[in-house]
Motif scaffolding. Structure first.
Motif, PDB file in Angstrom:
ATOM      1  N   PHE A  92       0.835  -1.192   0.000  1.00 24.48           N
ATOM      2  CA  PHE A  92       0.000   0.000   0.000  1.00 24.48           C
ATOM      3  C   PHE A  92       0.876   1.250   0.000  1.00 24.48           C
ATOM      4  CE2 PHE A  92      -3.245  -2.988   0.904  1.00 24.48           C
ATOM      5  CZ  PHE A  92      -4.425  -2.387   0.478  1.00 24.48           C
ATOM      6  N   GLU A  93       0.685   2.085  -1.025  1.00 23.76           N
ATOM      7  CA  GLU A  93       1.440   3.330  -1.169  1.00 23.76           C
ATOM      8  C   GLU A  93       0.716   4.498  -0.512  1.00 23.76           C
ATOM      9  OE1 GLU A  93       1.978   3.803  -5.353  1.00 23.76           O
ATOM     10  OE2 GLU A  93       3.305   2.071  -5.500  1.00 23.76           O
ATOM     11  N   HIS A  94      -0.468   4.254   0.036  1.00 20.57           N
ATOM     12  CA  HIS A  94      -1.263   5.305   0.660  1.00 20.57           C
ATOM     13  C   HIS A  94      -2.125   4.675   1.748  1.00 20.57           C
ATOM     14  CE1 HIS A  94      -3.099   3.905  -3.179  1.00 20.57           C
ATOM     15  NE2 HIS A  94      -4.029   3.556  -2.342  1.00 20.57           N
ATOM     16  N   ASP A  95      -2.683   5.500   2.613  1.00 18.66           N
ATOM     17  CA  ASP A  95      -3.626   5.035   3.625  1.00 18.66           C
ATOM     18  C   ASP A  95      -4.954   4.780   2.937  1.00 18.66           C
ATOM     19  OD1 ASP A  95      -1.878   5.462   5.933  1.00 18.66           O
ATOM     20  OD2 ASP A  95      -2.138   7.594   5.499  1.00 18.66           O
ATOM     21  N   GLU A  96      -5.538   3.601   3.160  1.00 21.00           N
ATOM     22  CA  GLU A  96      -6.786   3.265   2.475  1.00 21.00           C
ATOM     23  C   GLU A  96      -7.822   2.713   3.441  1.00 21.00           C
ATOM     24  OE1 GLU A  96      -8.382   0.279  -1.025  1.00 21.00           O
ATOM     25  OE2 GLU A  96      -6.418   1.206  -1.270  1.00 21.00           O
ATOM     26  N   PRO A 110      -2.891   0.856   6.301  1.00 25.80           N
ATOM     27  CA  PRO A 110      -2.079   2.068   6.320  1.00 25.80           C
ATOM     28  C   PRO A 110      -0.996   2.053   5.242  1.00 25.80           C
ATOM     29  CG  PRO A 110      -1.408   0.632   8.100  1.00 25.80           C
ATOM     30  CD  PRO A 110      -2.588  -0.025   7.424  1.00 25.80           C
ATOM     31  N   ARG A 111      -0.583   3.245   4.863  1.00 26.81           N
ATOM     32  CA  ARG A 111       0.524   3.388   3.914  1.00 26.81           C
ATOM     33  C   ARG A 111       1.715   2.592   4.438  1.00 26.81           C
ATOM     34  NH1 ARG A 111       3.340   9.117   3.049  1.00 26.81           N
ATOM     35  NH2 ARG A 111       5.365   8.185   3.220  1.00 26.81           N
ATOM     36  N   GLY A 112       2.336   1.831   3.557  1.00 24.86           N
ATOM     37  CA  GLY A 112       3.480   1.012   3.945  1.00 24.86           C
ATOM     38  C   GLY A 112       3.123  -0.423   4.282  1.00 24.86           C
ATOM     39  N   TRP A 113       1.780  -0.728   4.415  1.00 21.85           N
ATOM     40  CA  TRP A 113       1.390  -2.107   4.693  1.00 21.85           C
ATOM     41  C   TRP A 113       1.789  -2.947   3.496  1.00 21.85           C
ATOM     42  CZ3 TRP A 113      -1.292  -6.203   2.766  1.00 21.85           C
ATOM     43  CH2 TRP A 113      -1.649  -7.219   3.656  1.00 21.85           C
ATOM     44  N   SER A 114       2.382  -4.088   3.777  1.00 26.25           N
ATOM     45  CA  SER A 114       2.846  -4.976   2.720  1.00 26.25           C
ATOM     46  C   SER A 114       2.453  -6.398   3.086  1.00 26.25           C
ATOM     47  CB  SER A 114       4.369  -4.858   2.583  1.00 26.25           C
ATOM     48  OG  SER A 114       4.834  -5.646   1.534  1.00 26.25           O
ATOM     49  N   GLY A 115       1.936  -7.131   2.125  1.00 23.06           N
ATOM     50  CA  GLY A 115       1.557  -8.504   2.410  1.00 23.06           C
ATOM     51  C   GLY A 115       0.793  -9.129   1.264  1.00 23.06           C
ATOM     52  N   THR A 116      -0.053 -10.107   1.609  1.00 21.10           N
ATOM     53  CA  THR A 116      -0.806 -10.864   0.620  1.00 21.10           C
ATOM     54  C   THR A 116      -2.296 -10.738   0.894  1.00 21.10           C
ATOM     55  OG1 THR A 116       1.001 -12.464   0.467  1.00 21.10           O
ATOM     56  CG2 THR A 116      -1.137 -13.167  -0.374  1.00 21.10           C
ATOM     57  N   TRP A 117      -3.051 -10.520  -0.170  1.00 25.44           N
ATOM     58  CA  TRP A 117      -4.509 -10.590  -0.112  1.00 25.44           C
ATOM     59  C   TRP A 117      -4.906 -11.922  -0.723  1.00 25.44           C
ATOM     60  CZ3 TRP A 117      -8.676  -6.518  -0.622  1.00 25.44           C
ATOM     61  CH2 TRP A 117      -8.407  -5.435   0.212  1.00 25.44           C
ATOM     62  N   THR A 118      -5.676 -12.721   0.020  1.00 26.89           N
ATOM     63  CA  THR A 118      -6.224 -13.971  -0.484  1.00 26.89           C
ATOM     64  C   THR A 118      -7.730 -13.795  -0.572  1.00 26.89           C
ATOM     65  OG1 THR A 118      -4.428 -15.213   0.564  1.00 26.89           O
ATOM     66  CG2 THR A 118      -6.376 -16.470  -0.137  1.00 26.89           C
ATOM     67  N   VAL A 119      -8.234 -13.686  -1.785  1.00 21.62           N
ATOM     68  CA  VAL A 119      -9.660 -13.490  -2.020  1.00 21.62           C
ATOM     69  C   VAL A 119     -10.288 -14.869  -2.145  1.00 21.62           C
ATOM     70  CG1 VAL A 119     -11.370 -12.488  -3.586  1.00 21.62           C
ATOM     71  CG2 VAL A 119      -9.224 -11.276  -3.149  1.00 21.62           C
ATOM     72  N   THR A 120     -11.132 -15.230  -1.156  1.00 21.54           N
ATOM     73  CA  THR A 120     -11.746 -16.559  -1.143  1.00 21.54           C
ATOM     74  C   THR A 120     -13.131 -16.571  -1.765  1.00 21.54           C
ATOM     75  OG1 THR A 120     -12.498 -16.128   1.117  1.00 21.54           O
ATOM     76  CG2 THR A 120     -10.416 -17.341   0.864  1.00 21.54           C
ATOM     77  N   GLU A 121     -13.779 -15.408  -1.828  1.00 20.80           N
ATOM     78  CA  GLU A 121     -15.050 -15.205  -2.547  1.00 20.80           C
ATOM     79  C   GLU A 121     -14.880 -13.892  -3.299  1.00 20.80           C
ATOM     80  OE1 GLU A 121     -18.401 -15.172   0.135  1.00 20.80           O
ATOM     81  OE2 GLU A 121     -17.557 -16.815   1.314  1.00 20.80           O
ATOM     82  N   PRO A 122     -15.364 -13.801  -4.535  1.00 22.87           N
ATOM     83  CA  PRO A 122     -15.173 -12.562  -5.295  1.00 22.87           C
ATOM     84  C   PRO A 122     -15.536 -11.330  -4.451  1.00 22.87           C
ATOM     85  CG  PRO A 122     -16.216 -14.200  -6.676  1.00 22.87           C
ATOM     86  CD  PRO A 122     -16.176 -14.770  -5.284  1.00 22.87           C
ATOM     87  N   VAL A 123     -14.651 -10.345  -4.461  1.00 20.58           N
ATOM     88  CA  VAL A 123     -14.769  -9.169  -3.604  1.00 20.58           C
ATOM     89  C   VAL A 123     -15.198  -7.941  -4.406  1.00 20.58           C
ATOM     90  CG1 VAL A 123     -13.351  -7.481  -2.333  1.00 20.58           C
ATOM     91  CG2 VAL A 123     -13.158  -9.899  -1.823  1.00 20.58           C
ATOM     92  N   LYS A 124     -16.048  -7.152  -3.767  1.00 16.32           N
ATOM     93  CA  LYS A 124     -16.369  -5.811  -4.259  1.00 16.32           C
ATOM     94  C   LYS A 124     -16.241  -4.912  -3.037  1.00 16.32           C
ATOM     95  CE  LYS A 124     -19.949  -3.226  -6.731  1.00 16.32           C
ATOM     96  NZ  LYS A 124     -21.294  -3.342  -7.355  1.00 16.32           N
ATOM     97  N   LYS A 125     -15.528  -3.809  -3.198  1.00 20.04           N
ATOM     98  CA  LYS A 125     -15.326  -2.929  -2.051  1.00 20.04           C
ATOM     99  C   LYS A 125     -15.501  -1.471  -2.456  1.00 20.04           C
ATOM    100  CE  LYS A 125     -10.356  -2.021  -2.456  1.00 20.04           C
ATOM    101  NZ  LYS A 125      -9.032  -2.167  -1.866  1.00 20.04           N
ATOM    102  N   HIS A 126     -15.945  -0.671  -1.496  1.00 24.24           N
ATOM    103  CA  HIS A 126     -15.835   0.777  -1.594  1.00 24.24           C
ATOM    104  C   HIS A 126     -14.502   1.118  -0.954  1.00 24.24           C
ATOM    105  CE1 HIS A 126     -20.455   1.553  -1.697  1.00 24.24           C
ATOM    106  NE2 HIS A 126     -19.964   1.378  -2.900  1.00 24.24           N
TER     107      HIS A 126
END
Length: 159
Positions: free
Chosen positions: A98-102, A132-148
């Motif tokens: 993450f390059e920014h806070d989201e 937060p900005r600088g968070w680094s890791g893996t996202w494992t999507v187990t069900e299709p995701v939709k997000k705001h």
């Protein structure tokens, strides 16, 4: 010296009171004045996300599956430091930095985030969190995701 002590003791509260006078003097029940400017006005999120071209993370970032994604930016500030929109992702896992806070609010699906230290957190539709900005890791999507999402960059982007 006594004047300095009195100013130090009572100066802050006195300034706070003076700053609140416009609110205190406004007639009870009266609405605050409306702001007016180029950014005023709401930016509605559509009930149905507009069709967007899908994309994949960089091949070196895909861990498994087919994490095909779309992103629709609904609003971006003129200085491009703040944005809000809708993002989707198919089932799969990918690395992300993450390059920014989201701020993230899941509308559909389920995801497990695992940070660089190996700490995992799982989220489902209806839940929200901040990366937060600088968070680094893996996202494992187990069900299709939709997000705001909304994100904020600490420094303006360079053009």
């Amino acid at each position: 010296m006594e004047i300095a002590r009195l100013l130090h003791t009572f100066g802050g509260p006195a300034l706070a009171l003076l700053g609140s006078l416009p609110v205190l003097l406004r007639p009870r029940g009266a609405a605050p004045p409306l702001l007016d400017g180029p950014l005023m006005g709401n930016h509605d999120f559509p009930a149905v996300q507009p069709r967007e071209k899908s994309y994949l993370p960089l091949p070196s970032h895909i861990v498994s599956g087919n994490p095909r994604q779309t992103a629709t930016t609904i609003f971006k500030s003129p200085d491009e430091r703040y944005a809000a929109g809708i993002w989707t992702c198919g089932v799969g896992a990918f690395r992300i930095d993450f390059e920014h806070d989201e701020f993230i609010h899941l509308i559909e699906g389920a995801v497990t985030t695992t940070d660089a230290a190996g700490v995992s957190r799982s989220y489902r539709a209806g839940e929200a969190f901040v990366s937060p900005r600088g968070w680094s890791g893996t996202w494992t999507v187990t069900e299709p995701v939709k997000k705001h999402f909304t994100w904020y960059k600490a420094e303006p982007s360079e053009a």
